[in-house]
Design a protein around this motif. Structure first.
Motif, short mmCIF file in Angstrom:
data_model
loop_
_atom_site.label_atom_id
_atom_site.label_comp_id
_atom_site.label_asym_id
_atom_site.label_seq_id
_atom_site.Cartn_x
_atom_site.Cartn_y
_atom_site.Cartn_z
N ILE A 153 0.84 -1.21 0.00
CA ILE A 153 0.00 0.00 0.00
C ILE A 153 0.87 1.25 0.00
O ILE A 153 0.67 2.18 -0.78
N ARG A 176 2.73 1.96 -3.28
CA ARG A 176 1.87 2.40 -4.37
C ARG A 176 1.30 3.79 -4.14
O ARG A 176 1.07 4.53 -5.09
N THR A 177 1.07 4.15 -2.88
CA THR A 177 0.40 5.43 -2.61
C THR A 177 1.29 6.46 -1.95
O THR A 177 1.01 7.65 -2.00
N PRO A 208 -2.32 3.47 5.16
CA PRO A 208 -3.77 3.63 4.97
C PRO A 208 -4.43 4.34 6.15
O PRO A 208 -4.09 4.10 7.31
#
Length: 105
Positions: free
Chosen positions: A29, A32-33, A37
């Motif tokens: 996560i 990619r970001t 989160p």
């Protein structure tokens, strides 16, 4: 490579690899970001690290063998971790009024 150490995401000295289970989920996560989160939802032991890295975690407990399919045999550690970390646990049996519909509206 981003590594998951002690509940934190830290940048390591090697290139990353795709591993989308357990400690690989928050790494994937973040790679990619660029962010941990804010919200994460999971349903099994392989989601623990992702839920730990999120600001708010939801664990879906698949415990309704009459209306859906009870497959919580791979979520024992996740259920214990939910209690320890204060994640919201949603029971398929107790919290879902409807799981599947036959009405195709």
């Amino acid at each position: 490579m981003i590594e998951y150490r002690g509940g934190q995401l830290v940048r390591g000295s090697t290139l990353g690899r795709v591993l989308d289970d357990g400690p690989g989920k928050p790494i994937h996560i973040f790679e990619r970001t660029g962010f941990a989160p804010a919200f994460a939802a999971g349903n099994a032991n392989g989601d623990i690290e992702m839920l730990q890295s999120a600001r708010f975690g939801v664990l879906v407990h698949h415990d309704d063998d009459e209306r859906e399919y009870a497959y919580d045999h791979d979520a024992e550690r996740a259920l214990a971790a939910a209690a320890d970390h204060g994640w919201l646990v949603v029971s398929m049996r107790d919290d879902f009024e409807q799981i599947f519909t036959t009405d195709a509206r």
